[in-house]
Structure formats: C-alpha cells, structure tokens
Design a protein around this motif. Structure first.
Motif, short mmCIF file in Angstrom:
data_model
loop_
_atom_site.label_atom_id
_atom_site.label_comp_id
_atom_site.label_asym_id
_atom_site.label_seq_id
_atom_site.Cartn_x
_atom_site.Cartn_y
_atom_site.Cartn_z
N VAL A 1 -8.13 -20.32 -27.08
CA VAL A 1 -7.92 -20.38 -25.63
C VAL A 1 -6.51 -20.91 -25.36
O VAL A 1 -6.17 -22.01 -25.80
CB VAL A 1 -8.96 -21.28 -24.94
CG1 VAL A 1 -8.63 -21.43 -23.45
CG2 VAL A 1 -10.37 -20.71 -25.11
N TRP A 2 -5.72 -20.10 -24.67
CA TRP A 2 -4.41 -20.54 -24.20
C TRP A 2 -4.51 -20.83 -22.71
O TRP A 2 -5.04 -20.03 -21.96
CB TRP A 2 -3.35 -19.46 -24.39
CG TRP A 2 -2.94 -19.16 -25.79
CD1 TRP A 2 -3.48 -19.65 -26.94
CD2 TRP A 2 -1.89 -18.27 -26.19
NE1 TRP A 2 -2.85 -19.11 -28.03
CE2 TRP A 2 -1.86 -18.26 -27.60
CE3 TRP A 2 -0.99 -17.48 -25.49
CZ2 TRP A 2 -0.95 -17.49 -28.32
CZ3 TRP A 2 -0.08 -16.71 -26.21
CH2 TRP A 2 -0.06 -16.72 -27.61
N ILE A 3 -3.97 -21.96 -22.30
CA ILE A 3 -3.85 -22.26 -20.87
C ILE A 3 -2.39 -22.61 -20.62
O ILE A 3 -1.91 -23.67 -21.06
CB ILE A 3 -4.76 -23.43 -20.44
CG1 ILE A 3 -6.20 -23.16 -20.84
CG2 ILE A 3 -4.66 -23.64 -18.94
CD1 ILE A 3 -7.16 -24.28 -20.47
N THR A 4 -1.69 -21.74 -19.95
CA THR A 4 -0.29 -21.99 -19.64
C THR A 4 -0.14 -22.17 -18.13
O THR A 4 -0.71 -21.42 -17.35
CB THR A 4 0.61 -20.83 -20.11
OG1 THR A 4 0.13 -19.59 -19.58
CG2 THR A 4 0.63 -20.76 -21.62
N PRO B 1 -15.74 -14.00 -32.14
CA PRO B 1 -14.74 -14.90 -31.59
C PRO B 1 -14.03 -14.30 -30.38
O PRO B 1 -13.91 -13.07 -30.26
CB PRO B 1 -13.77 -15.11 -32.75
CG PRO B 1 -13.90 -13.87 -33.57
CD PRO B 1 -15.35 -13.47 -33.47
N VAL B 2 -13.55 -15.16 -29.50
CA VAL B 2 -12.90 -14.74 -28.25
C VAL B 2 -11.49 -15.33 -28.20
O VAL B 2 -11.28 -16.50 -28.55
CB VAL B 2 -13.70 -15.21 -27.02
CG1 VAL B 2 -12.92 -14.98 -25.73
CG2 VAL B 2 -15.05 -14.51 -26.97
N PHE B 3 -10.53 -14.52 -27.79
CA PHE B 3 -9.19 -15.01 -27.46
C PHE B 3 -8.99 -14.83 -25.96
O PHE B 3 -9.12 -13.74 -25.43
CB PHE B 3 -8.11 -14.23 -28.22
CG PHE B 3 -6.72 -14.49 -27.71
CD1 PHE B 3 -6.22 -15.78 -27.60
CD2 PHE B 3 -5.89 -13.44 -27.33
CE1 PHE B 3 -4.94 -16.02 -27.14
CE2 PHE B 3 -4.60 -13.67 -26.86
CZ PHE B 3 -4.11 -14.96 -26.77
N LEU C 1 -16.56 -26.53 -28.51
CA LEU C 1 -15.30 -27.27 -28.46
C LEU C 1 -14.68 -27.42 -29.84
O LEU C 1 -13.46 -27.28 -30.00
CB LEU C 1 -15.52 -28.65 -27.83
CG LEU C 1 -14.26 -29.49 -27.60
CD1 LEU C 1 -13.26 -28.74 -26.71
CD2 LEU C 1 -14.61 -30.83 -26.98
N ASP C 2 -15.51 -27.71 -30.84
CA ASP C 2 -14.99 -27.86 -32.19
C ASP C 2 -15.00 -26.55 -32.96
O ASP C 2 -14.89 -26.54 -34.19
CB ASP C 2 -15.79 -28.92 -32.96
CG ASP C 2 -15.33 -30.33 -32.62
OD1 ASP C 2 -14.13 -30.49 -32.27
OD2 ASP C 2 -16.15 -31.26 -32.67
N SER C 3 -15.12 -25.44 -32.21
CA SER C 3 -14.98 -24.11 -32.81
C SER C 3 -13.91 -23.33 -32.07
O SER C 3 -13.92 -22.10 -32.10
CB SER C 3 -16.32 -23.35 -32.75
OG SER C 3 -17.36 -24.06 -33.39
N THR C 4 -13.00 -24.05 -31.42
CA THR C 4 -12.00 -23.39 -30.58
C THR C 4 -10.62 -24.01 -30.77
O THR C 4 -10.48 -25.24 -30.78
CB THR C 4 -12.39 -23.51 -29.09
OG1 THR C 4 -13.70 -22.95 -28.90
CG2 THR C 4 -11.40 -22.76 -28.21
N ILE C 5 -9.63 -23.15 -30.95
CA ILE C 5 -8.22 -23.56 -30.90
C ILE C 5 -7.82 -23.55 -29.44
O ILE C 5 -8.02 -22.55 -28.74
CB ILE C 5 -7.33 -22.61 -31.71
CG1 ILE C 5 -7.72 -22.61 -33.19
CG2 ILE C 5 -5.86 -22.98 -31.55
CD1 ILE C 5 -6.99 -21.55 -34.01
N ILE C 6 -7.24 -24.62 -28.95
CA ILE C 6 -6.84 -24.71 -27.54
C ILE C 6 -5.35 -25.03 -27.47
O ILE C 6 -4.90 -26.02 -28.06
CB ILE C 6 -7.64 -25.79 -26.79
CG1 ILE C 6 -9.14 -25.51 -26.91
CG2 ILE C 6 -7.22 -25.86 -25.33
CD1 ILE C 6 -10.02 -26.63 -26.42
#
Length: 636
Positions: free
Chosen positions: A206-209, A398-400, A461-466
C-alpha cells in the motif's frame, strides 16, 4: 407529413454509394480529430510530421474498413432476404451507422468550439443542460441521416453512368486496404515481464502519497504543530529517510517516476500531454507485481496521474474508480502497433466515448479545471482508503494499491475538520494559508490511521508493506525534504537513514524485499542494505504555468531542445541547485532542515553540479549543444 416520413426512409440509392459514404465519413472524422490534436500541444508534439501523417492514414483506413465490414454484413444479409422492404430496412440501418459518424463529429466540433471560445462545453453541464446536449446530439443524428438520404441518390446516379461503379468501388476498396497495410508499424514493446519471487507468501503493498506535502510541516519530522500523530507513532517501526527528495516537481512526472524507477528525462513523461511510449509503457513496478499475481489498483486523479491516460499498460486492474478493461484493449493494440498509433486510436475513441457517456448520464466527465484551481472537494480521499481495504478483504491473492491523497493539494485545501483554521473561511482565506494546510495534513494523518486500523482489523497489518510519502513539496518548490516512511511486515528493517534518498529508490527497495532482481532499466538503489552512497539526486520540472488548450490542461512549452523540461535541479549533500533551461538562471541554496552530514571530501562547487546536470540531460538523449560553459553562460 406521413408521406414525407416515408420518403425519408425510402431507398433509391445503391449499396455502392453507401459504402462510399462510409469511407468518406471515416476519413473526415479521423482527419478533423487528427487536425485538432496535431495543432495543439499533445503527445504528438515529439512525433515527426511524416509519422503523424502515417498515423492519420492508418487510423482513418482502419475506421473505414470497420465501417465497410459492418455494411458488408448487412449486404450479405440482403442477399439472403427478398423484397424491397427488407432491402430498404437494411440500407437504412447502414445509413444510420454512417450518419452516426457524422453526428459524433459534429458534436465534437461544437464542443471544441464552445469550450475553446467560451470555456463552456459538455464537461461543464449537469442535469437539464446535459439533457439538452443529448437532445441536440439526437437531432444532429437525425439531421445527418436526412441529409445523406437527400444527397446519396445524386452521387449514385453520377457514378452509375457508363458503369463507373464497376471501376470506382474496387478502386476505393483497394486504396483503403493499401493505405491500412502500407502504414502499419509493428510494436517493438513486450508486455510480458518474466519475473519470479523467492517469497512463498507475498505481502500486500500500500502506497499513500500526499499531494504537495513538505516533511517540514509534519510533526513526524519535527514540526511545531502535531499535524501527524499517527505517522509519528507509525514511523517508530519503519524505515525512515530523514532527507528524501522527489525526481519531478509536478505530480504526474513524480508518481510515474516512482512506478517506473526511471527519471522523467528518460521516459519523457513529466506533465500533460506527455505519455509513456514503447517499452516504457510496460517497464514499471505495477507490471512486475502483476506478473507475480498482484491485483493492482490506483487512486490518483484523472489525466495528469491516471495510468490509462498516461499510457501505463499491463499495470493496474483498477484506475481511479474504473475497471481498466478499456486499457486492456489498448494494451492489446499496443502489442501489435507502435505506441503512438495505439495511443492516438485510444485518444480519439476516448474523446467521443467520454462525451457520449456524459450526455447519456452514464458517467460524468472529469473536469481538470477543478484540480488546478485547488477544488479537491469532489475527490473523496477516504473513499480511496475504504476501497483499498475492501479489495484486500475480497481478494485471495496479494494486492498493490496506490492512493494519492488530494486534500493537501494547494493553493486551497480540502478539509474535513478544522483545528488550526478555526474562525477562518476557505472562501476568504489567502492562497496557501498555513492553517488550512496544517489541517489538511491532519486529515491526511487521520486517513493513514484509518488505513492502519482497517488493516489491523483484517489481520493484514503484518502482511502489508506500507509506504507513506509525497509527490512534491508545497508550491512545487525544488529541493525541499519530503516524508519517506516505509514499513515492512513485523517492523523489519526499522531504521533511520540520514544520507540523501530519492523517490526512485522506492521500487528497487520493494523488489529487493520481494527477492526480485532489479531490472537493468530501473534506476535507484535499494535501501535495505543501509545508507545509500553519496550521489546527486536529480529532479525536473516544467518551465511555465498551467494553461488550457483545447479543453485540456497543459503546462510549460513543448519546444525543442528541452520541450517541457523547463528546470532541472540536483541535490547533493546538504545543498540543492536549480538551473532554468529557458533563461539559464541559476540558484543554489542549503536544504532547509537537512540532517545529513556531508562525508569528508565530498564538497563540490556549482560548476561540478552544472556538469552533472548537463551529463544527465545528454545521457537521456537531449541536445545540450545550447548549454555552454558554466562560468560563461549561467545567470546568477
């Protein structure tokens, strides 16, 4: 009246003249659309004139062949049916199709005219005014049908004399087929990226810009106001770059440099109307992730940062709330045609489809003027968060997801809650008001908290790159530090980096974590090994302000040798320098709030930084002959 209606639907013309009308309609439609695009700043600006002409001929011939194929099916059906009534009905169906092409063209011409001269068009309408456009379009269709019925018999009689149809029809068909075949150019792009990961369980990403967010305005980076309490807490478990910078001063160029891992000077994508071309359309992180089994979604905003509009292919399954099925078609076309061909076909198809959807109340057109004016109220940032959580909950794999937060977009800001701006009204506040800006950052931080809480509730949460970052700084200034917070499952790689980091490092770092080798075409450095080496970090921006051209927002110039690249900057150690490529003016300043100490022996002077800039441009294919010696040409 009844007699007149019967006369309209009678058919006293041949199939041959109907075929001729279809070819003429196709060529006229594509020519006028081609003329509209070629005479304004567009993705065509960097294409040679002869190539532009070839694209026109190919596209017009393709539309003509499609029209002839449809009429051909009606003609074959006519061979199976007997009776004048059946023949008349089939010809009327065919004529309605030809009239539809003319009506669509007339609608576009009217819309272009009113929007260019008066700033009003289909995109500006809603409710009753939209209905008026729909009625007007139907009247244009009926008028075109009626006029064709009047004119075709005369043409038919002229060509029927002395058997001219026997020569004209085959010759016309031969010209159309030859034009199509001779101007075909096969694509050299490969949509398939052969990659694999050594991880058994791939994490979500998950990217949040945030749009236009300076690190200096976040309490996570030491700001006096507590604008980012959730980010401040979250970054204690993440990899944090204290001195992070972007590689483009505008949103589109910045976000797509993050996707591709390449400088905008390499991809030539900076701002509308720039697009990705050829291999660049496929060489990007979303395509790599897709090949690993990710479901990719993008929530930015239309046109400037939209994956479909900027020709990023084989990347996202959803882009800005729409399924990218149309992008799949475009991607398939791009596998057979060069990207300029494929994108031109997409562009002219999209122009009429968007307008027809709008006037039929199927889907509202996006008005880019709202974004530039700072009116971000219609972009529901929290809806982007909810949609991401919904997709992660629904998908097995998985989701991006990339969310670009628009509430922090200046010069005005979209607020949900007032804390620092209590007592102020947005309508009367000055542009770039700091209190409104800080409140918009609080909203952004709340959105981040909503994402973190939602992932926690889903057990993801612990399966996601943020990743939490920004596209550029406030005021689109060059050389300001940006937030760069990268969380890995379980808090792995938690550390603080003090060497200079760039947004181009993001994709290589994620690939490194996934166990995927960095492609040769990707720039940047993985940050998993620790502090990156001392290096100049380049960024480019436009040279002019935002303007409207033919209903589309453009920025800067598209003239050679640097086209829209009006400024280039370089950050090295604790200083940044900016070269204006238009008037050759030079600025060099200290990076505000820089926490990095320059290693001994790494100090450089302005002449060296200028040489790096020149080398970067030359390496990326720009003609730098107009750039002379630093001391002789730079204005200070």
């Amino acid at each position: 009246m009844l007699k007149r209606i019967r006369a309209i639907f009678s058919s006293d013309y041949s199939w041959g003249v109907l075929f001729t009308a279809a070819v003429f309609a196709a060529y006229l439609y594509v020519f006028l659309e081609w003329l509209f695009i070629v005479t304004k700043p567009s993705f065509f600006s960097a294409v040679a004139l002869w190539q532009k002409f070839r694209i026109f001929v190919f596209t017009a011939s393709g539309l003509a062949l499609a029209a002839l194929a449809g009429l051909g099916l009606l003609f074959l059906a006519g061979l199976l049916l007997r009776g004048r009534a059946a023949q008349r009905a089939l010809k009327n169906v065919g004529l309605a199709g030809v009239a539809l092409i003319f009506a669509a063209l007339e609608l576009l011409l009217i819309d272009n005219f009113t929007y260019t001269l008066f700033g009003f068009g289909i995109v500006s309408t809603s409710g009753f005014t939209t209905l008026l456009y729909l009625v007007g379009f139907l009247l244009l269709w009926a008028y075109s049908f009626s006029e064709l019925k009047k004119g075709l018999p005369a043409i038919d009689r002229y060509l029927a004399r002395r058997g001219r149809w026997k020569v004209f029809s085959p010759a016309l068909a031969l010209v159309v087929v030859a034009s199509f075949a001779l101007n075909f150019e096969r694509s050299d792009a490969n949509a398939q990226l052969a990659v694999s990961s050594n991880r058994k369980n791939l994490p979500n990403i998950v990217w949040i810009t945030a749009d236009g967010l300076n690190a200096a305005h976040t309490s996570a980076y030491g700001y006096k106001r507590d604008t980012t309490p959730r980010l401040r807490e979250f970054m204690q478990h993440a990899l944090v770059a204290e001195n992070a910078f972007n590689n483009a001063g505008v949103t589109g160029g910045s976000l797509f440099s993050m996707y591709t891992g390449r400088y905008p000077t390499q991809t030539r994508l900076l701002y509308s109307p720039n697009i990705l071309r050829g291999k660049d359309s496929y060489q990007h992180l979303p395509n790599i992730l897709k090949s690993l089994g990710y479901y990719n979604i993008q929530y930015t905003y239309p046109n400037h940062a939209d994956a479909v509009a900027r020709n990023l292919l084989a990347g996202f399954d959803e882009a800005n709330g729409k399924n990218t099925q149309a992008n799949v078609v475009q991607s398939r076309i791009s596998q057979y045609l060069k990207s300029d061909y494929a994108y031109f076909i997409y562009e002219i198809a999209n122009r009429i489809v968007d307008r027809l959807r709008h006037i039929t109340f199927n889907k509202r057109m996006a008005n880019e003027q709202d974004i530039i004016k700072g009116d971000t109220r219609r972009f529901d940032d929290l809806a982007k968060v909810n949609r991401t959580l919904e997709v992660i909950r629904e998908k097995q794999g998985p989701v991006f997801s990339h969310i670009h937060w628009m509430g922090t977009h200046g010069p005005e800001y979209a607020l949900r809650n007032k804390v620092y701006s209590v007592g102020k009204e947005r309508e009367t506040a000055e542009d770039w008001d700091s209190d409104f800006f800080d409140d918009s950052i609080l909203d952004f931080d709340a959105g981040l908290g909503m994402m973190l809480d939602g992932l926690d509730e889903l057990g993801e949460l612990d399966s996601t790159i943020i990743f939490v970052g920004a596209d550029h700084s406030q005021h689109w200034s060059m050389g300001n530090r940006l937030p760069f917070v990268l969380y890995f499952p379980g808090g792995e790689y938690q550390r603080r980096l003090y060497s200079n980091v760039q947004n181009l490092d993001l994709s290589p770092t994620i690939l490194d974590y996934l166990g995927v080798p960095k492609p040769a075409w990707m720039e940047g450095t993985s940050l998993l090994a620790g502090e990156p080496p001392a290096r100049p970090i380049f960024a480019v921006s436009t040279g002019g302000g935002v303007r409207t051209q033919g209903g589309e927002l453009m920025q800067g110039t598209v003239n050679p040798p640097f086209f829209q690249f009006g400024r280039i900057s370089a950050v090295y150690c604790d200083r940044y320098s900016v070269l204006n490529l238009g008037d050759m003016s030079w600025q060099s300043n200290a990076v505000e709030g820089s926490l990095g100490a320059c290693p001994a022996g790494t100090a450089v002077n302005d002449a060296q930084v200028y040489a790096w800039m020149r080398e970067r441009l030359e390496q990326d294919g720009f003609d730098v002959s107009s750039l002379g010696d630093f001391a002789a040409t730079i204005k200070r």
